[in-house]
Design an enzyme around this catalytic site. Structure first.
Site, PDB file in Angstrom:
ATOM      1  N   GLY A 113      59.652  25.063  56.662  1.00 41.07           N
ATOM      2  CA  GLY A 113      58.290  24.914  56.170  1.00 41.07           C
ATOM      3  C   GLY A 113      58.355  25.494  54.431  1.00 41.07           C
ATOM      4  O   GLY A 113      57.530  25.587  53.723  1.00 41.07           O
ATOM      5  N   GLN A 114      59.350  25.963  54.114  1.00 39.86           N
ATOM      6  CA  GLN A 114      59.656  26.605  52.699  1.00 39.86           C
ATOM      7  C   GLN A 114      59.533  25.336  51.537  1.00 39.86           C
ATOM      8  O   GLN A 114      59.834  24.202  51.979  1.00 39.86           O
ATOM      9  CB  GLN A 114      61.055  27.265  52.462  1.00 39.86           C
ATOM     10  CG  GLN A 114      60.931  28.453  53.304  1.00 39.86           C
ATOM     11  CD  GLN A 114      62.528  29.027  53.664  1.00 39.86           C
ATOM     12  OE1 GLN A 114      63.335  28.282  53.828  1.00 39.86           O
ATOM     13  NE2 GLN A 114      62.739  30.472  53.560  1.00 39.86           N
ATOM     14  N   GLY A 115      59.029  25.925  50.439  1.00 36.35           N
ATOM     15  CA  GLY A 115      58.777  25.048  49.357  1.00 36.35           C
ATOM     16  C   GLY A 115      59.598  23.678  49.431  1.00 36.35           C
ATOM     17  O   GLY A 115      59.231  22.549  49.289  1.00 36.35           O
TER      18      GLY A 115
END
Ligand code: G3D
Ligand code: MG
Length: 210
Positions: free
Chosen positions: A76-78
């Site tokens: 879910g990181q950018g």
């Protein structure tokens, strides 16, 4: 970008049980990987930030008939979020995990959920929103999250459900899984997905390395 871990457990070849793909999305630190391993091993697990994705296959019963779910836990990181659409195809249900205790990131989570639900490939696919980290004092309640995310409006054209849970303690996790099993849309061709899993892993690995 490298892929942290891929655990693909293939179902019985030749078995006729329906197999469906479930996409687990949410911001980094929401608890997606903890949830996946809680479901898989019925236990708490130490996680590291997911770079890439994790995949597990779980078997369940729906209306007394066996069903296999391939659960995709996508980082879910950018940087990883721009690759979320690569995972949309053939998805039978979306599980969106929210850290209910992190009020400072709720708007960011809502924006990502809205973007996800706009996908044509996810049209009419059911949404199970997991209000995770309910064990943390001050966590938002289900009612608060429903309002904050304006779910009645943004999910007007699909089935949806909000389940309170704690992936760490296990509270609500079985209920969440039961709900997912009941809500997934079964594909017409129930055998194609099984053969697709390895190919999809290879395709996505190649895509995110680019
Ligand atoms: P992600 O896969 O969505 O990025 P992780 O999130 O599963 O890696 O979890 C991120 C952190 O949140 C982890 O803590 C994990 O233990 C914690 N966590 C996950 N679910 C819960 C929950 O229900 N309650 C609480 N209190 N914590 C949870 P660390 O400290 O390892 O970063
Ligand atoms: Mg993770």
């Amino acid at each position: 970008m490298s892929v942290a871990s891929v655990h693909v457990v293939m179902g019985q070849r030749g078995s006729t049980q329906p197999e469906v793909r479930v996409l687990i999305l949410g911001l980094d630190n929401a608890g997606k990987s903890t949830l996946l391993y809680r479901l898989k091993h019925r236990a708490s697990a130490c996680t590291v930030p997911t770079i890439g994705f994790n995949v597990e296959m779980l078997e369940a019963r729906r209306n007394r008939k066996p069903i296999a779910l391939t659960l995709w836990d996508v980082g879910g990181q950018g940087k990883m979020r721009e690759h979320w659409p690569s995972f949309h195809a053939d998805t039978a249900a979306v599980v969106f995990v929210v850290d209910s205790s992190d009020r400072g990131r709720l708007n960011e989570a809502r924006r990502e959920l809205e973007n996800t639900l706009r996908s044509e490939q996810l049209r009419e696919r059911p949404l199970v929103l997991l209000a995770n980290k309910q064990d943390v004092c001050g966590a938002l309640t289900v009612t608060e999250l429903k309002d904050k995310f304006n779910l009645r409006k943004i999910c007007f054209d699909r089935d949806w459900f909000v389940q309170p849970c704690s992936a760490s303690t296990g509270f609500g996790v079985e209920e969440a899984f039961g709900r997912i099993v009941q809500m997934v849309k079964l594909p017409r061709d129930t055998t194609a997905m099984k053969d697709n899993v390895k190919e999809t892993v290879q395709y996505i690995r190649a895509t995110i390395r680019r």
